[in-house]
Scaffold this motif. Structure first.
Motif, PDB file in Angstrom:
ATOM      1  N   GLY A 539       7.666 -11.825   6.212  1.00 46.62           N
ATOM      2  CA  GLY A 539       7.963 -12.371   4.882  1.00 46.62           C
ATOM      3  C   GLY A 539       6.790 -13.150   4.315  1.00 46.62           C
ATOM      4  N   TYR A 540       6.168 -13.976   5.162  1.00 43.60           N
ATOM      5  CA  TYR A 540       4.997 -14.727   4.707  1.00 43.60           C
ATOM      6  C   TYR A 540       3.861 -13.784   4.336  1.00 43.60           C
ATOM      7  N   LEU A 541       3.664 -12.725   5.104  1.00 44.11           N
ATOM      8  CA  LEU A 541       2.590 -11.768   4.810  1.00 44.11           C
ATOM      9  C   LEU A 541       2.836 -11.082   3.468  1.00 44.11           C
ATOM     10  N   ASP A 542       4.093 -10.790   3.147  1.00 45.66           N
ATOM     11  CA  ASP A 542       4.396 -10.180   1.848  1.00 45.66           C
ATOM     12  C   ASP A 542       4.049 -11.143   0.710  1.00 45.66           C
ATOM     13  N   GLN A 543       4.373 -12.436   0.890  1.00 51.82           N
ATOM     14  CA  GLN A 543       4.047 -13.428  -0.145  1.00 51.82           C
ATOM     15  C   GLN A 543       2.532 -13.565  -0.303  1.00 51.82           C
ATOM     16  N   LEU A 544       1.828 -13.594   0.826  1.00 52.57           N
ATOM     17  CA  LEU A 544       0.370 -13.724   0.788  1.00 52.57           C
ATOM     18  C   LEU A 544      -0.256 -12.501   0.120  1.00 52.57           C
ATOM     19  N   ASP A 549      -6.047 -10.699  -4.483  1.00 55.58           N
ATOM     20  CA  ASP A 549      -6.466  -9.591  -5.343  1.00 55.58           C
ATOM     21  C   ASP A 549      -7.491  -8.690  -4.665  1.00 55.58           C
ATOM     22  N   ASP A 550      -8.126  -9.186  -3.634  1.00 49.57           N
ATOM     23  CA  ASP A 550      -9.190  -8.428  -2.977  1.00 49.57           C
ATOM     24  C   ASP A 550      -8.576  -7.297  -2.153  1.00 49.57           C
ATOM     25  N   ASP A 553      -8.649  -7.739   1.557  1.00 53.66           N
ATOM     26  CA  ASP A 553      -7.597  -8.660   2.030  1.00 53.66           C
ATOM     27  C   ASP A 553      -6.253  -7.944   2.144  1.00 53.66           C
ATOM     28  N   HIS A 554      -6.000  -7.083   1.127  1.00 53.40           N
ATOM     29  CA  HIS A 554      -4.738  -6.315   1.203  1.00 53.40           C
ATOM     30  C   HIS A 554      -4.690  -5.427   2.438  1.00 53.40           C
ATOM     31  N   ALA A 555      -5.809  -4.774   2.775  1.00 49.69           N
ATOM     32  CA  ALA A 555      -5.851  -3.898   3.958  1.00 49.69           C
ATOM     33  C   ALA A 555      -5.613  -4.694   5.231  1.00 49.69           C
ATOM     34  N   LEU A 556      -6.196  -5.896   5.281  1.00 55.29           N
ATOM     35  CA  LEU A 556      -6.026  -6.726   6.475  1.00 55.29           C
ATOM     36  C   LEU A 556      -4.566  -7.141   6.638  1.00 55.29           C
ATOM     37  N   ILE A 557      -3.964  -7.540   5.485  1.00 51.19           N
ATOM     38  CA  ILE A 557      -2.554  -7.954   5.556  1.00 51.19           C
ATOM     39  C   ILE A 557      -1.663  -6.782   5.976  1.00 51.19           C
ATOM     40  N   GLU A 558      -2.025  -5.593   5.500  1.00 48.56           N
ATOM     41  CA  GLU A 558      -1.223  -4.408   5.872  1.00 48.56           C
ATOM     42  C   GLU A 558      -1.284  -4.155   7.372  1.00 48.56           C
TER      43      GLU A 558
END
Length: 731
Positions: A539-544, A549-550, A553-558
């Motif tokens: 849940g926290y990762l979805d909020q982050l 916008d980078d 960063d999105h790839a890392l969170i995925e």
């Protein structure tokens, strides 16, 4: 009867026997000494005439031999010419008279005259020699007759022809009707037992004399066989000598009827013995074999003639003979008409020893005398072999019972109560009770805590209800070290008394049970916390992700989110494993329609994964040895194919096939395939301790489920993707 003297003329050197045609005598010719002796043994004779000149024995020698056997029969020795030497020899009593025939004008008449004088010279105060000779001949004749009717005929003929009674009758008893019926003699009526005069004489066993004005009759009992009556037309003819002679005839007749009855009984025994299917023998009072059945002859290897007349020790060993003698004496002393059975060793003709069992009983006897025994023999070789094998098995079992490390109690059920028969040393050690303290007591009173009494009674009920099937349960019992937990196994069995007995085996699982409870707590806490925390992290990762916008960063969170989801799925797999372990003890596989179980399962997976295509190819029905755990295995295989493919629309196929070996469920996908290190879980090349990040845990669940159903898992080798095959046993 003729009044002429009866002469036995022994043939001499002349062709014509002496007195052969003389009208004043009745002549029978004997060829030699043997012929003369046979005739005297069976026929009354008044005189023997023998010429001295003859082939073989001289007349002197022949008469001397006959005189030794028949001294009451007078003998006349004759020669052609006078001889001082013969006269001197006759003077010593070899012959009654000596006649030289040549000195007489009519030698035949002179010889007939001397025969008549010798016949009349018998003592009138006692039975004449001819009468006694006739009775002796009758007695010998009766020895050769076996039929009661023939015996009666001979007795009647002797009473009339030899004893000069004018009439005689023999009545024989009919055992079935208790009626005396004429067997020989006149046309007399039949009599009931007790009806005078014949029936009363038979019943009382006392001779009776009836004298009337015109006649007289003597009635003599013939033992248990009938009555003999003789009579005359004149009372004066009944004298004491007549009674004595009739008594002699009666005694001989009774003995003959008794012998015939015994022979009839013996023949009956012989017939019975020859037709029985068992091995039977009959012994006389001295232990010698009288009869043997065909089965004994065949079993021993002897000929019948080799056994009959021999002592019973010929086919029974010495110890068995003495033991049999003791039992026979016991039966006779107790006047027991039952039997005694014992075991001994039989001896065959070739010397082989065979274990046998003999059932002894006494031959029937009306007078209380010992007559002999009857023995029924059984070959117990197979029984002895079985007993020895069972004894060996009992020894082995006793050794196992004594050395088994788990406590064991042997009980018998008295009603619903299990009562201790014996316990093994491990029972004494673990529960702290000596054998002597608990034998005869209820197991429940000895071991079961008061609060567990109901569950203990339920186990007793199940043990009785299951009959021969084992019963198992986890139980708490009181031990020398306090209450502990055991895996109890109750094994019921039956004994010869048809009562129910049971072995109770107690395996201590207290430590194992504690470890399992600790592990269960740890698993539940770990799984719950892990699944909950991973949900929070995701849940926290979805909020982050929404705030950044980078692209990097999105790839890392995925990637981090993917790892978190993997950990969450790992917690789910652990939960599935717990379910499998629990169901492994609660469920019992049986005939199951695999197609019927797959249809709702696949429908649920299609709803859960709408972007995936799941095709099913199955017959109308496919029966296998399975249960509801099969759903978990197929579900893991289908999910594995969906989750590990990189295709945007995963495709999974489920195909069911049947053959003689059982039912086969093929699950295929178009993914990258299963790595070798994960397949190693199924081959045993990789241990569960080597699981990294949960890799292969799904396959492990699949394999565990299928093996618990008695099946196995294999891999296909398609050109693209993966094929896993679940093989199930036929129902």
């Amino acid at each position: 009867m003729s009044s002429r003297p009866v002469v036995l003329s022994v043939r001499g050197s002349h062709e014509e026997p002496l007195l052969s045609n003389h009208p004043d005598v009745a002549v029978t010719v004997a060829e030699d000494h043997a012929d003369a002796a046979d005739h005297l043994a069976t026929t009354p004779v008044d005189c023997v005439v023998c010429p001295n000149e003859r082939d073989g024995l001289s007349g002197l020698e022949l008469l001397d031999r006959l005189r030794g056997a028949y001294p009451h029969v007078p003998g006349i020795l004759v020669t052609d010419e006078p001889s001082d030497e013969v006269a001197a020899a006759v003077a010593d009593g070899t012959a009654s008279e000596y006649l030289p025939l040549a000195i007489w004008d009519d030698p035949a008449s002179r010889l007939a005259e001397r025969v008549a004088l010798l016949s009349r010279a018998q003592d009138p105060t006692r039975p004449d020699e001819r009468t006694l000779s006739g009775l002796l001949a009758t007695a010998r004749q009766l020895l050769t007759i076996h039929s009661p009717d023939e015996i009666a005929d001979v007795v009647v003929d002797t009473a009339v022809d030899t004893l000069d009674f004018e009439w005689t009758t023999v009545w024989l008893v009919d055992d079935h009707e208790e009626r005396l019926t004429p067997a020989a003699g006149g046309d007399d009526p039949a009599y009931d037992a007790g009806e005078p005069p014949v029936g009363r004489v038979f019943e009382t066993g006392q001779p009776t004399v009836q004298r009337r004005d015109e006649d007289a009759a003597l009635y003599f009992p013939l033992g248990e066989h009938g009555v003999l009556a003789v009579g005359t037309d004149s009372v004066t003819d009944i004298e004491e000598s007549d009674v004595q002679l009739a008594e002699i005839l009666t005694a001989n007749a009774s003995a003959a009827f008794e012998r015939a009855a015994r022979e009839e009984t013996l023949e009956l025994y012989r017939t019975v013995v020859d037709n029985v299917r068992e091995m039977v023998y009959v012994l006389d009072e001295s232990g010698r074999i009288v009869l043997v059945s065909r089965q004994i002859v065949e079993a021993t290897g002897y000929d019948r003639d080799e056994l009959v007349g021999e002592h019973v020790s010929k086919f029974v060993d010495e110890e068995g003979f003495h033991r049999g003698g003791e039992l026979v004496a016991e039966l006779f002393a107790a006047e027991d008409d039952g039997s005694r059975t014992y075991r001994t060793t039989g001896i065959q003709a070739d010397g082989t020893n065979v274990p046998i069992e003999i059932e002894l009983s006494l031959l029937p006897s009306d007078d209380g005398e010992f007559r002999g025994t009857i023995g029924a023999v059984r070959d117990i070789s197979d029984l002895v072999e079985t007993e020895e094998r069972l004894a060996h098995e009992r020894d082995r079992f006793r050794s196992l019972f004594e050395h088994l490390p788990d406590p064991v109690v042997d009980t018998r059920f008295e009603g619903d109560e299990p009562v201790v028969d014996t316990v093994n040393p491990a029972f004494e050690r673990v529960f702290g009770h000596e054998t002597g303290e608990v034998v005869g007591k209820s197991v429940n009173d000895v071991l079961v805590p008061a609060e567990d009494e109901d569950s203990g009674r339920e186990l007793d009920r199940r043990t009785l209800a299951e009959d021969d099937d084992p019963v198992s349960a986890e139980v708490r019992r009181e031990t020398a070290d306090g209450d502990r937990y055991f895996l109890f196994r109750g094994i019921p069995y039956r004994t010869d008394d048809r009562g129910t007995h049971a072995f109770g085996i107690y395996t201590d699982i207290s430590d194992q049970r504690d470890r399992e409870r600790h592990l269960q707590v740890l698993h539940r806490v770990l799984r719950h916390n892990l699944r909950t925390d991973m949900g929070v992290v995701i849940g926290y990762l979805d909020q982050l992700d929404d705030r950044l916008d980078d692209g990097d960063d999105h790839a890392l969170i995925e990637r981090v989110t993917g790892r978190a989801e993997d950990v969450a799925r790992l917690a789910d797999k652990v939960h599935q494993l717990e379910q499998v372990i629990q169901q492994d003890t609660d469920l019992t596989p049986g005939p199951t329609d695999v197609v019927e179980r797959l249809e709702p399962l696949v429908d649920g997976l299609r709803d859960r994964y709408p972007r995936a295509t799941i095709d099913v190819d199955a017959p109308g029905t496919a029966m296998a040895h399975a249960d509801e755990r099969l759903d978990l295995a197929v579900e893991n295989l289908v999910e594995n194919g969906i989750q590990h493919t990189h295709a945007p629309a995963p495709a999974v196929g489920v195909r069911v096939e049947t053959d003689a070996d059982g039912v086969h469920v093929h699950v295929t996908d178009d993914g990258p395939g299963i790595p070798a290190h994960e397949r190693a879980f199924l081959t045993g090349d990789r241990d569960v301790s080597q699981v990294e990040h949960g890799d292969g845990l799904g396959l492990w669940v699949v394999n565990w489920v299928v093996r618990s159903l008695g099946g196995e898992v294999s891999f296909g080798d398609p050109e693209v993707g993966t094929e896993v095959v679940v093989h199930l046993r036929p129902a």
